[in-house]
Write a protein that holds these residues in place. Sequence first.
Motif, PDB file in Angstrom:
ATOM      1  N   ARG A  11       0.830  -1.207   0.000  1.00 36.24           N
ATOM      2  CA  ARG A  11       0.000   0.000   0.000  1.00 36.24           C
ATOM      3  C   ARG A  11       0.864   1.257   0.000  1.00 36.24           C
ATOM      4  N   ILE A  12       1.887   1.284   0.859  1.00 32.41           N
ATOM      5  CA  ILE A  12       2.768   2.451   0.935  1.00 32.41           C
ATOM      6  C   ILE A  12       3.516   2.632  -0.384  1.00 32.41           C
ATOM      7  N   VAL A  13       4.046   1.562  -0.950  1.00 30.10           N
ATOM      8  CA  VAL A  13       4.756   1.667  -2.228  1.00 30.10           C
ATOM      9  C   VAL A  13       3.821   2.184  -3.318  1.00 30.10           C
ATOM     10  N   ASP A  14       2.576   1.688  -3.350  1.00 30.66           N
ATOM     11  CA  ASP A  14       1.610   2.165  -4.352  1.00 30.66           C
ATOM     12  C   ASP A  14       1.381   3.671  -4.231  1.00 30.66           C
ATOM     13  N   VAL A  15       1.232   4.172  -3.013  1.00 34.15           N
ATOM     14  CA  VAL A  15       0.986   5.599  -2.796  1.00 34.15           C
ATOM     15  C   VAL A  15       2.225   6.410  -3.168  1.00 34.15           C
ATOM     16  N   VAL A  16       3.373   6.020  -2.644  1.00 32.91           N
ATOM     17  CA  VAL A  16       4.597   6.790  -2.872  1.00 32.91           C
ATOM     18  C   VAL A  16       4.975   6.788  -4.353  1.00 32.91           C
ATOM     19  N   ALA A  17       4.787   5.674  -5.025  1.00 29.06           N
ATOM     20  CA  ALA A  17       5.162   5.569  -6.441  1.00 29.06           C
ATOM     21  C   ALA A  17       4.345   6.495  -7.342  1.00 29.06           C
TER      22      ALA A  17
ATOM     23  N   PRO B  24      13.009   7.084  -8.115  1.00 34.67           N
ATOM     24  CA  PRO B  24      12.690   5.703  -7.760  1.00 34.67           C
ATOM     25  C   PRO B  24      12.149   5.609  -6.335  1.00 34.67           C
ATOM     26  N   VAL B  25      11.593   4.436  -6.011  1.00 37.10           N
ATOM     27  CA  VAL B  25      11.090   4.154  -4.668  1.00 37.10           C
ATOM     28  C   VAL B  25      11.991   3.085  -4.065  1.00 37.10           C
TER      29      VAL B  25
ATOM     30  N   PRO C 245       7.222  -4.697  -7.349  1.00 35.77           N
ATOM     31  CA  PRO C 245       7.755  -4.345  -8.663  1.00 35.77           C
ATOM     32  C   PRO C 245       8.042  -2.854  -8.850  1.00 35.77           C
ATOM     33  N   ASP C 246       7.387  -1.985  -8.071  1.00 39.32           N
ATOM     34  CA  ASP C 246       7.603  -0.541  -8.204  1.00 39.32           C
ATOM     35  C   ASP C 246       8.656  -0.003  -7.240  1.00 39.32           C
ATOM     36  N   ALA C 247       9.387  -0.903  -6.570  1.00 39.00           N
ATOM     37  CA  ALA C 247      10.366  -0.459  -5.574  1.00 39.00           C
ATOM     38  C   ALA C 247      11.617  -1.325  -5.618  1.00 39.00           C
ATOM     39  N   THR C 248      12.698  -0.754  -5.148  1.00 46.69           N
ATOM     40  CA  THR C 248      13.946  -1.481  -4.940  1.00 46.69           C
ATOM     41  C   THR C 248      14.080  -1.727  -3.451  1.00 46.69           C
ATOM     42  N   ILE C 249      14.322  -2.963  -3.069  1.00 47.97           N
ATOM     43  CA  ILE C 249      14.468  -3.301  -1.659  1.00 47.97           C
ATOM     44  C   ILE C 249      15.938  -3.195  -1.279  1.00 47.97           C
TER      45      ILE C 249
END
Length: 185
Positions: free
Chosen positions: A22-28, A33-34, A48-52
């Motif tokens: 949820r947080i990645v979806d909002v921030v992206a 990059p996220v 998929p929208d973030a680098t860990i």
Amino acid sequence: MGRDKATLPVAGPSGTTTMVERIVDVVATRCAPVFVVAAPGQALPELPDATILRDQVAGVGPLLATGRGLRAAADAGVEYAFVCAVDMPRLTADVIDILAGPAHRLGVDVVLPWDGRDHFLAGVYRTALSATVSALIDAGHRSMRALVDRVDTQRIVLAEQAALTNVNTADEFAALEPPALRQQM
């Protein structure tokens, strides 16, 4: 809480996901990059929208993780980064918009929302602060306050709002979620 908050199920606009998704979806929607900073060995869903990025030491507090994320964002060529906690299930992109404007316009190091208290883990930070974070950690500091008290920080006064609510206990989480999700905890 007894459970990793990042993987707790939370209802969102696209259905039930985990808090970190949820947080990645909002921030992206506003940032690229996220980066997600995870504890050593912490199991996370596919993002998929973030680098860990993995912390090398567990339990040191948010300052170390923030420094790691700011360094990665600086290496990616980004001047400012939105830094937030994963335990804010009602976070909105509007919060990012409210803070990003003053950061760029005023040229300050940090912009935080303030609704009677500082929200250190829902702010916009200059990525060059990663060096300051490293120096603070080397000096034994672990709190986000140690950072914001030493740099040019602008606070934006906001009315209390659900978007800035973080959950630290099972009761707080249960109060935010529909009854069906409470049973899954």
